[in-house]
Design a protein around this motif. Sequence first.
Motif, mmCIF file in Angstrom:
data_model
loop_
_atom_site.group_PDB
_atom_site.id
_atom_site.type_symbol
_atom_site.label_atom_id
_atom_site.label_comp_id
_atom_site.label_asym_id
_atom_site.label_seq_id
_atom_site.Cartn_x
_atom_site.Cartn_y
_atom_site.Cartn_z
ATOM 1 N N ARG A 119 0.830 -1.203 0.000
ATOM 2 C CA ARG A 119 0.000 0.000 0.000
ATOM 3 C C ARG A 119 0.868 1.259 0.000
ATOM 4 O O ARG A 119 1.779 1.385 0.827
ATOM 5 N N LEU A 120 0.565 2.178 -0.918
ATOM 6 C CA LEU A 120 1.168 3.498 -0.930
ATOM 7 C C LEU A 120 0.023 4.485 -0.742
ATOM 8 O O LEU A 120 -1.095 4.233 -1.203
ATOM 9 N N ALA A 121 0.302 5.631 -0.099
ATOM 10 C CA ALA A 121 -0.794 6.586 0.132
ATOM 11 C C ALA A 121 -0.325 8.008 -0.081
ATOM 12 O O ALA A 121 0.869 8.316 0.026
ATOM 13 N N ALA A 122 -1.281 8.876 -0.359
ATOM 14 C CA ALA A 122 -1.028 10.320 -0.361
ATOM 15 C C ALA A 122 -1.221 10.820 1.063
ATOM 16 O O ALA A 122 -1.985 10.213 1.825
ATOM 17 N N PRO A 123 -0.554 11.922 1.423
ATOM 18 C CA PRO A 123 -0.713 12.427 2.794
ATOM 19 C C PRO A 123 -2.170 12.731 3.120
ATOM 20 O O PRO A 123 -2.622 12.542 4.241
ATOM 21 N N GLU A 124 -2.930 13.215 2.116
ATOM 22 C CA GLU A 124 -4.326 13.603 2.393
ATOM 23 C C GLU A 124 -5.307 12.440 2.351
ATOM 24 O O GLU A 124 -6.511 12.642 2.509
ATOM 25 N N ALA A 125 -4.818 11.219 2.132
ATOM 26 C CA ALA A 125 -5.717 10.057 2.175
ATOM 27 C C ALA A 125 -6.316 9.949 3.574
ATOM 28 O O ALA A 125 -5.712 10.375 4.555
ATOM 29 N N LYS A 126 -7.512 9.386 3.644
ATOM 30 C CA LYS A 126 -8.144 9.155 4.959
ATOM 31 C C LYS A 126 -8.433 7.665 5.059
ATOM 32 O O LYS A 126 -9.187 7.125 4.250
ATOM 33 N N LEU A 127 -7.800 7.016 6.038
ATOM 34 C CA LEU A 127 -7.963 5.569 6.164
ATOM 35 C C LEU A 127 -8.678 5.241 7.468
ATOM 36 O O LEU A 127 -8.342 5.799 8.528
ATOM 37 N N GLY A 128 -9.631 4.339 7.403
ATOM 38 C CA GLY A 128 -10.328 3.957 8.626
ATOM 39 C C GLY A 128 -11.390 2.918 8.370
ATOM 40 O O GLY A 128 -11.741 2.610 7.231
ATOM 41 N N LEU A 129 -11.872 2.368 9.472
ATOM 42 C CA LEU A 129 -12.978 1.395 9.416
ATOM 43 C C LEU A 129 -14.123 1.993 10.229
ATOM 44 O O LEU A 129 -14.281 1.673 11.420
ATOM 45 N N PRO A 130 -14.923 2.896 9.611
ATOM 46 C CA PRO A 130 -15.951 3.619 10.377
ATOM 47 C C PRO A 130 -17.290 2.905 10.474
ATOM 48 O O PRO A 130 -18.311 3.536 10.752
ATOM 49 N N GLU A 131 -17.299 1.572 10.259
ATOM 50 C CA GLU A 131 -18.573 0.840 10.226
ATOM 51 C C GLU A 131 -19.399 1.025 11.498
ATOM 52 O O GLU A 131 -20.630 1.007 11.459
#
Length: 257
Positions: A119-131
């Motif tokens: 996995r590569l990401a941009a700084p502004e990515a938002k990662l989470g499991l908000p279920e």
Amino acid sequence: MYSYWHVQKEDRVAVVTINRPPANALSQAALTELAALLDELERDGQVKAIVLTGEGRFFIAGADIKEFTQLMSADAEALAKAGQQLFERLETFPKPIIAAINGACLGGGLELAMACHIRLAAPEAKLGLPELNLGIIPGYGGTQRLPRLVGRGKATQMILTSEMIGGEEALRIGLVEAVHPLDQLLDEAKKLAGAIAQKSAVALRLALEAVHAGTVLGKAEGMQREAELFGEAFASEDVKEGVAAFLEKRRPQFADR
Ligand SMILES: C/C=C/C(=O)SCCNC(=O)CCNC(=O)[C@H](O)C(C)(C)COP(=O)(O)OP(=O)(O)OC[C@H]1O[C@@H](n2cnc3c(N)ncnc32)[C@H](O)[C@@H]1OP(=O)(O)O
């Protein structure tokens, strides 16, 4: 050919982009198409590595919540099992899959990204499991893969609070392998996929399988599997080329056999 997935094949790398406005949410139809697309990419001998990303400002904002309104409990269990199976297919895919996380990567979107190999990401990515915000729990493997990647405590905290973290924090906790500015993210992912695609396809497949074995088997069995796969590598044509190229001080030209 696909309604929600755009595929661009270039230099042995397939860039797969989900395009399902407004948030690239994973509808059942999008998941069905992804299964067919994986079949195609597995068969295509020209494709050695895959980059998966999202069109626009989202990576994937999760399962399509609009499809949850009529969902009954028994159907929900079946839906989770089908999603888990598909993401298991990603995790055990014989060609490396790199997620380039360009924006919101939530719920089923993060579950998909966690099933990718890198996995590569941009700084502004938002990662989470908000279920839990919806009164449900992650169902496409999130409760199992997140603790394995970031540790049980942090995973439990993220799941119970629905907290969304940015790319840099994701890097710090080991949820992504690198962060690149958004305007360079896709190029960096392609560059990485291109470098990986220089290797023998046989060795890539065997290495992916060996690493995966270590995540599902105990250490002794994992070691045994590694030895078997090492043996398999020596049955390939590519090992002859790799060793000869090293001794002749040149770059190997793998035939992928
Ligand atoms: C087994 C798997 C289960 C799951 O995956 S459950 C789903 C887990 N995901 C979520 O709960 C994320 C839900 N979405 C959000 O929290 C927010 O959105 C974002 C943080 C991603 C973005 O917020 P912002 O930038 O303010 O945009 P916006 O106006 O909320 O969203 C733009 C449009 O996208 C739609 N949308 C966003 N996520 C989903 C989704 N997961 N399923 C269906 N639609 C979604 C919205 O409704 C809206 O649409 P419109 O412009 O028509 O109002």
